[in-house]
Design a protein around this motif. Structure first.
Motif, short mmCIF file in Angstrom:
data_model
loop_
_atom_site.label_atom_id
_atom_site.label_comp_id
_atom_site.label_asym_id
_atom_site.label_seq_id
_atom_site.Cartn_x
_atom_site.Cartn_y
_atom_site.Cartn_z
N VAL A 239 0.83 -1.20 0.00
CA VAL A 239 0.00 0.00 0.00
C VAL A 239 0.86 1.25 0.00
O VAL A 239 0.57 2.24 -0.70
CB VAL A 239 -0.95 -0.01 1.21
N HIS A 240 1.94 1.25 0.78
CA HIS A 240 2.83 2.42 0.83
C HIS A 240 3.44 2.69 -0.54
O HIS A 240 3.47 3.84 -1.01
CB HIS A 240 3.92 2.19 1.87
N LEU A 241 3.91 1.68 -1.21
CA LEU A 241 4.51 1.87 -2.53
C LEU A 241 3.48 2.35 -3.55
O LEU A 241 3.77 3.21 -4.38
CB LEU A 241 5.15 0.56 -3.01
N ARG A 246 1.34 7.01 -6.73
CA ARG A 246 0.21 7.85 -7.15
C ARG A 246 0.33 9.29 -6.67
O ARG A 246 -0.62 10.06 -6.76
CB ARG A 246 -1.09 7.23 -6.65
N GLY A 247 1.49 9.64 -6.13
CA GLY A 247 1.73 11.03 -5.77
C GLY A 247 1.37 11.42 -4.36
O GLY A 247 1.31 12.61 -4.04
N HIS A 253 -6.60 16.07 0.38
CA HIS A 253 -7.31 16.82 -0.66
C HIS A 253 -8.76 16.37 -0.70
O HIS A 253 -9.06 15.17 -0.69
CB HIS A 253 -6.66 16.61 -2.01
N LEU A 254 -9.67 17.33 -0.72
CA LEU A 254 -11.10 17.06 -0.79
C LEU A 254 -11.68 17.65 -2.06
O LEU A 254 -11.09 18.57 -2.67
CB LEU A 254 -11.83 17.66 0.42
N LEU A 255 -12.84 17.13 -2.45
CA LEU A 255 -13.49 17.66 -3.65
C LEU A 255 -14.03 19.07 -3.42
O LEU A 255 -14.11 19.87 -4.35
CB LEU A 255 -14.63 16.72 -4.08
N HIS A 256 -14.41 19.36 -2.17
CA HIS A 256 -14.98 20.67 -1.85
C HIS A 256 -14.11 21.32 -0.77
O HIS A 256 -13.80 20.70 0.25
CB HIS A 256 -16.42 20.53 -1.36
#
Length: 284
Positions: A239-241, A246-247, A253-256
């Motif tokens: 999972v860490h890798l 994926r940055g 970060h949220l959509l709103h």
């Protein structure tokens, strides 16, 4: 349609085996998490506020509970926490079940020796030349009251705020990115490991015929625990890798984006003023 879960229907209490009880406990944990998510997204006073104002205001009340030298002021902070919880759908019964009982047990054990170890005016004579003192009773009351109040306010923050919003609010208020990353990954891994453990227990129970004796059940549980540890270590690395690829850099970060409205400012100002007044109560 999902297949029926063995853990969703554990055997009766009289004949429950060790594996079944553990699987039932994990199922209850996952069900409680789902209820908490629904509560955080439901209606209520705290749910409708900006997470930054909520976290800052309730944290100020925690500081006031720790700093005050007046038991009346401490009781006022506790009462305010109960009122805020009731207005947010977190009633006293839920608070007692989730936090008050556990804090009373563990903090009470720590505070109990203070009743006789703190010198002062004797109130109640005990065997072996010991006595409960007024100063010891006051010290124990402060320790228990501060623990109960702080735990109640912290639980209100968690239950009334979706976890991603809480992490972003902490980051917005200056909490270091490393701390926010640790909180986020710990929260996620708790449920990943719980789901993985549940699958292992269900797989084992589906292959059992009849009831195991105590020794066999303990052997199965310890074997599953070892397998879970090995699989969790492998999963953590994968999972860490994948997150790094994926940055992921620890930012939430949220959509709103958050919107700080006038009512959020009024709520924050009211809590800060109350916290300051209560923290200064009892001081010369």
């Amino acid at each position: 349609m999902a297949e029926p879960s063995f853990a969703s229907h554990p055997p009766a209490a009289g004949g429950a085996d060790l594996v079944g009880r553990i699987a039932g406990g994990i199922t209850a944990l996952l069900r409680h998490a789902e209820e908490s998510v629904a509560l955080a997204r439901g209606p209520g006073l705290l749910q409708g506020l900006d997470p930054r104002a909520k976290v800052a205001g309730l944290f100020a009340l925690i500081l006031a509970a720790v700093a005050t030298r007046s038991l009346l002021a401490l009781a006022a902070v506790f009462g305010l926490a109960v009122v805020l919880g009731a207005l947010s759908g977190v009633g006293p019964r839920r608070l007692a079940r989730q936090v008050w009982g556990a804090v009373l047990l563990f903090t009470g054990l720590i505070a109990l020796p203070a009743l006789v170890l703190v010198p002062g005016t004797p109130l109640l004579a005990l065997p072996f030349g010991l006595a409960v003192t007024e100063q010891g009773l006051r010290a124990a009351a402060f320790l228990l009251g501060r623990a109960e109040t702080s735990a109640t306010l912290a639980l209100l923050v968690v239950l009334t705020t979706p976890w991603p919003h809480l992490l972003k609010a902490l980051r917005s208020l200056g909490v270091p990115r490393a701390a926010v990353m640790i909180l986020g990954m710990t929260h996620r891994y708790i449920f990943v490991l719980a789901q993985l453990a549940l699958e292992l227990f269900e797989a084992r129970r589906s292959r059992l015929v009849g009831r195991c004796d105590g020794r066999t059940a303990r052997s199965l549980a310890s074997g599953i625990a070892g397998t879970l540890l090995q699989r969790s270590l492998d999963l953590a690395g994968e999972v860490h890798l994948s997150m790094i690829a994926r940055g992921w850099r620890g930012e939430v970060h949220l959509l709103h984006d958050f919107r700080f409205r006038p009512r959020d400012g009024l709520f924050l100002a009211a809590l800060l003023a109350a916290a300051l007044a209560l923290a200064l109560a009892g001081r010369p």
